[in-house]
Scaffold this motif. Structure first.
Motif, PDB file in Angstrom:
ATOM      1  N   PRO A 155       0.825  -1.192   0.000  1.00 16.57           N
ATOM      2  CA  PRO A 155       0.000   0.000   0.000  1.00 16.57           C
ATOM      3  C   PRO A 155       0.869   1.256   0.000  1.00 16.57           C
ATOM      4  O   PRO A 155       1.909   1.295   0.651  1.00 16.57           O
ATOM      5  N   VAL A 156       0.421   2.204  -0.763  1.00 17.98           N
ATOM      6  CA  VAL A 156       1.090   3.501  -0.744  1.00 17.98           C
ATOM      7  C   VAL A 156       0.043   4.539  -0.402  1.00 17.98           C
ATOM      8  O   VAL A 156      -1.139   4.364  -0.691  1.00 17.98           O
ATOM      9  N   ARG A 203      -3.644   3.546  -1.733  1.00 18.25           N
ATOM     10  CA  ARG A 203      -3.812   2.741  -2.921  1.00 18.25           C
ATOM     11  C   ARG A 203      -2.824   1.601  -2.856  1.00 18.25           C
ATOM     12  O   ARG A 203      -1.894   1.612  -2.065  1.00 18.25           O
ATOM     13  N   PHE A 204      -3.020   0.640  -3.743  1.00 21.00           N
ATOM     14  CA  PHE A 204      -2.165  -0.527  -3.725  1.00 21.00           C
ATOM     15  C   PHE A 204      -1.307  -0.560  -4.957  1.00 21.00           C
ATOM     16  O   PHE A 204      -1.780  -0.440  -6.084  1.00 21.00           O
ATOM     17  N   LYS A 205      -0.053  -0.742  -4.701  1.00 23.96           N
ATOM     18  CA  LYS A 205       0.905  -0.767  -5.799  1.00 23.96           C
ATOM     19  C   LYS A 205       1.348  -2.202  -5.999  1.00 23.96           C
ATOM     20  O   LYS A 205       1.743  -2.886  -5.049  1.00 23.96           O
ATOM     21  N   LYS A 224       1.558  -1.260 -11.319  1.00 28.27           N
ATOM     22  CA  LYS A 224       0.313  -0.519 -11.394  1.00 28.27           C
ATOM     23  C   LYS A 224      -0.159  -0.204  -9.997  1.00 28.27           C
ATOM     24  O   LYS A 224      -0.024  -1.022  -9.099  1.00 28.27           O
ATOM     25  N   THR A 225      -0.711   0.990  -9.850  1.00 26.98           N
ATOM     26  CA  THR A 225      -1.281   1.294  -8.564  1.00 26.98           C
ATOM     27  C   THR A 225      -2.751   1.655  -8.734  1.00 26.98           C
ATOM     28  O   THR A 225      -3.118   2.375  -9.644  1.00 26.98           O
ATOM     29  N   ALA A 226      -3.560   1.113  -7.892  1.00 27.26           N
ATOM     30  CA  ALA A 226      -4.994   1.328  -8.023  1.00 27.26           C
ATOM     31  C   ALA A 226      -5.625   1.225  -6.651  1.00 27.26           C
ATOM     32  O   ALA A 226      -5.010   0.791  -5.680  1.00 27.26           O
ATOM     33  N   ASN A 227      -6.885   1.603  -6.599  1.00 30.38           N
ATOM     34  CA  ASN A 227      -7.558   1.618  -5.308  1.00 30.38           C
ATOM     35  C   ASN A 227      -7.829   0.242  -4.767  1.00 30.38           C
ATOM     36  O   ASN A 227      -7.948   0.059  -3.555  1.00 30.38           O
ATOM     37  N   GLU A 228      -8.011  -0.703  -5.653  1.00 28.86           N
ATOM     38  CA  GLU A 228      -8.189  -2.042  -5.131  1.00 28.86           C
ATOM     39  C   GLU A 228      -7.147  -2.953  -5.691  1.00 28.86           C
ATOM     40  O   GLU A 228      -6.614  -2.750  -6.771  1.00 28.86           O
ATOM     41  N   VAL A 229      -6.921  -3.998  -4.949  1.00 33.53           N
ATOM     42  CA  VAL A 229      -5.859  -4.923  -5.314  1.00 33.53           C
ATOM     43  C   VAL A 229      -6.148  -5.587  -6.652  1.00 33.53           C
ATOM     44  O   VAL A 229      -5.266  -5.728  -7.500  1.00 33.53           O
ATOM     45  N   ALA A 230      -7.392  -5.995  -6.841  1.00 32.58           N
ATOM     46  CA  ALA A 230      -7.683  -6.721  -8.078  1.00 32.58           C
ATOM     47  C   ALA A 230      -7.464  -5.839  -9.297  1.00 32.58           C
ATOM     48  O   ALA A 230      -6.911  -6.282 -10.313  1.00 32.58           O
ATOM     49  N   ASN A 231      -7.916  -4.587  -9.178  1.00 33.24           N
ATOM     50  CA  ASN A 231      -7.684  -3.674 -10.306  1.00 33.24           C
ATOM     51  C   ASN A 231      -6.214  -3.470 -10.548  1.00 33.24           C
ATOM     52  O   ASN A 231      -5.747  -3.411 -11.688  1.00 33.24           O
TER      53      ASN A 231
END
Lengths: 256, 490
Positions: free
Chosen positions: A87-88, A99-101, A118-125
């Protein structure tokens, strides 16, 4: 303003005429909305089967803008693995935004490797996006021999080093049977790359796995940019895939 | 360390909107899309008119006296001089104007690339008053100038011009005869040109709306079509050499059996019935004649500056796709967690702190393109996006394309108004000086479906991702004329 002037594309007089079956001329059925519709010329060539290996693309340094190109060519041989998820955070007025990187490596075990981040709000994304990113970043790896040039290449052709951040990763040719002498992250990467034996040496803050993975990735990408004596012979330049197919098609069509 | 683990394990796999730069964000905008419809039957003259939305084929022009003619030179590529192909023809009226059509032309020559001059957009508008009842009057006035009977008599006479080289092969003889016939017709037409102004539309309407088409139908002489094809041949000799080459191609094409010819390599002579396609090789303004006969003829058409055409059907853009890859991502995630629990924990928990900008290796360099392709993937069949005065979907950063022209100011993604395109890039309308705004854009599937679907077409001439068309915002500008509009090609 836009609403009032909203034009009539679709409100023409002959609306009814357009609808109807679309018998595709010889291209077969489409798989609905899930099938890949290429957006670039390279994508079209790949989809039509005119480009059969990634090497043809690599040879001309064509940018791969659609990850489906790699998918189409390498197919099921491509394995992916998560290197790290962390998480960042970013400080905003409303607290912190986390967000999760994700770092993901893909490789076919036979000379192709790619790393995506990739960094996104959810892990799956994030994972999904990183896989796509990794496929677009696939590079070829040159393998060579440690000593006796018998059998298939099994190690890196020469000592190469890559760096990212503070991490320096060095890959050294090893004799057959040594295996991959490296810590966990480089070991995963090198296995996916298809290298069987190698010694490694890394310095810097290797705990940052992202940087370590990228450093190994850069080192591997250098294998093809290193000019070794057996490459001294001049190569014959060929035409790019686009050019080649243009010529091919224009020959078969008589034009004024 | 454990804290990090907890955060990760409680992360749910919910659908979220606010994702990163590259994802397909649902901003609520739904543009109108043009998706391919049925193939157009090219032998049916009534299949298309000015009100159809279509891709490929020959353009349909308005036939009123008010409309200024479109001469050949205008539809030639500005870079190489060859005739341009019609990409799409869109009927897009707006409130204040009755009839308004856009025509997008492109040069199919690969060497032209996407240079300025290789694309052209024409727009015409007819006011309400001009449309009602004008069709009849305009052509009534134009018609007497064409002495139909005389032309007919001319055509039916099959005078074989004696050529000096009587040793020509039959094929060449036929060619030559037709060549001479055409020349004769052309000179005929030159005379008439002075009577009517250089206006091909009248011929079109003569042929199609007023039953004149049937006259040419009955004529079995292929040369009938040549005369009807219209006058203005300024660059006659070039045109005729074009025709000869096209004729050759038609011969070769028609030599094959009824199946579509793929390789036009045969040089054996064939019947001369392919000349119905010659007129297609002529000015692109020529409307399709009813003489179009078989599929081989239509394949040969493609050597004649037109793609096989199909209708465009409008459709609303769908919502962003629900991602189907959840399961796979979840599996990867779980295997990662399982690994993490087994291995020695590497604590990067302390490095949680802000990294609000991405590292250099994290930018792919083509975020715009990824966003574009994901948006287009909502409806992969789309060929056209229509959003009058809206925001174009860019496939590449404009500031790179127009580095010298674009303003230095950062282009905000969410800006409205001129669609995020700096006004320094899009010039104002030449006729009235008003601002140009985005109207339609073409998407890559147009090339897929239209050009590449047809194997005999010269498919590799064009290589663009999207073509943005900017039109004059002052409606009613240039009534009755064909005006050029601005195009951005990416």
């Amino acid at each position: 303003m836009a609403e009032e002037n909203r034009g009539g594309f679709g409100r023409g007089r002959d609306r009814g005429r357009g609808r109807g079956d679309r018998g595709r001329k010889g291209k077969g059925d489409k798989g609905g909305r899930d099938e890949w519709v290429p957006c670039t010329k390279l994508g079209r060539l790949v989809k039509d089967g005119k480009i059969k290996s990634l090497e043809e693309i690599f040879l001309f340094s064509l940018p791969i803008k659609e990850f489906q190109i790699v998918d189409h060519i390498l197919g099921p041989a491509l394995k992916d693995e998560v290197m790290q998820i962390r998480p960042v955070q970013k400080v905003t007025a409303a607290g912190q935004r986390t967000r999760f990187k994700t770092y993901i490596a893909v490789g076919d075990g036979d000379g192709h490797i790619g790393i995506g981040c990739k960094t996104a709000n959810e892990v799956a994304n994030a994972i999904r996006g990183a896989v796509i990113n990794a496929k677009m970043n696939v590079i070829p790896i040159r393998r060579g021999y440690w000593g006796d040039k018998s059998g298939m290449p099994h190690t890196v052709p020469c000592k190469v080093t890559g760096k990212c951040g503070s991490v320096r990763a060095r890959l050294i040719p090893a004799p057959r049977g040594s295996g991959i002498v490296a810590s966990l992250i480089p070991k995963k990467l090198l296995t996916m790359a298809g290298i069987e034996d190698v010694y490694t040496s890394s310095t810097g803050h290797t705990r940052t796995r992202g940087n370590l993975a990228m450093a190994v990735y850069y080192a591997l990408s250098k294998t093809y940019s290193y000019l070794s004596p057996d490459l001294w012979a001049t190569t014959v330049l060929t035409s790019t895939p686009q050019q080649e197919f243009t010529d091919h098609l224009s020959k078969t069509n008589k034009r004024a | 360390m454990d804290g990090q683990r907890d955060v990760l394990s409680t992360a749910t796999v919910a659908h979220d909107v606010d994702s990163d730069v590259e994802d397909d964000v649902d901003d609520g905008r739904r543009v109108t899309l043009g998706v391919p419809g049925a193939w157009i039957d090219e032998s049916d003259a009534a299949a298309t008119d000015v009100y159809t939305n279509k891709a490929g084929g020959q353009p349909d022009w308005y036939g009123t006296e008010l409309v200024e003619g479109v001469d050949r030179k205008r539809l030639c590529c500005g870079v190489c001089g060859r005739k341009m192909f019609l990409l799409v023809q869109v009927y897009a009226p707006v409130q204040t104007v009755a009839a308004r059509t856009l025509y997008v032309f492109a040069c199919n020559n690969g060497e032209c690339g996407n240079r300025p001059g290789s694309f052209k957009v024409l727009r015409t508008e007819i006011a309400h008053s001009a449309l009602s009842g004008s069709d009849g009057t305009a052509d009534e006035q134009a018609r007497p100038a064409v002495d139909v009977q005389a032309v007919l008599a001319e055509l039916h006479s099959t005078s074989v011009s004696s050529s000096a080289a009587s040793k020509l092969t039959p094929q060449q003889l036929v060619e030559q005869r037709e060549h001479h016939e055409r020349q004769k017709q052309a000179s005929e037409q030159q005379k008439k040109k002075k009577v009517i102004e250089d206006n091909i539309e009248t011929y079109n309407t003569l042929n199609n709306d007023w039953g004149m088409g049937s006259v040419w139908d009955d004529s079995s002489d292929s040369d009938a079509d040549d005369a009807s094809a219209g006058a203005a041949s300024k660059d006659e000799s070039k045109e005729q050499s074009d025709r000869i080459a096209a004729l050759l191609a038609q011969r070769n094409a028609s030599d094959q059996s009824s199946s579509r010819p793929k390789q036009n390599n045969s040089t054996s002579s064939g019947a001369g019935r392919g000349t119905s396609n010659i007129k297609k090789k002529k000015k692109k303004t020529k409307k399709q004649q009813p003489k179009q006969q078989s599929s081989s003829a239509s394949a040969a058409t493609n050597t004649a500056n037109a793609f096989t055409s199909f209708y465009l059907v409008d459709q609303a853009e769908p919502a962003p796709k629900q991602n189907a890859e959840q399961a796979k991502a979840q599996k990867l995630y779980e295997s990662y967690l399982a690994r993490e629990s087994n291995e020695e924990k590497q604590s990067s928990g302390s490095s949680n702190l802000s990294s609000s900008w991405n590292e250099s290796y994290e930018r792919t360099g083509h975020e715009e393109f990824t966003r574009f392709s994901q948006r287009v993937a909502r409806q992969p069949e789309q060929c056209l996006r229509y959003d009058l005065h809206g925001q174009p979907l860019l496939a590449a950063p404009l500031r790179l394309q127009f580095a010298s022209k674009a303003k230095a100011s950062h282009k905000s993604r969410n800006s409205s108004g001129d669609g995020g395109v700096p006004t320094a890039v899009v010039p104002p309308c030449e006729l009235c000086g008003s601002r140009r705004a985005f109207e339609i854009q073409l998407t890559p599937n147009l090339l897929n479906d239209m050009v590449y679907a047809d194997e005999s077409a010269d498919a590799d001439g064009m290589d663009w991702v999207t073509v943005l068309v900017f039109t004059c915002t002052h409606h009613g500008c240039g009534k009755g004329k064909y005006c050029d509009e601005f195009v951005v090609v990416q």
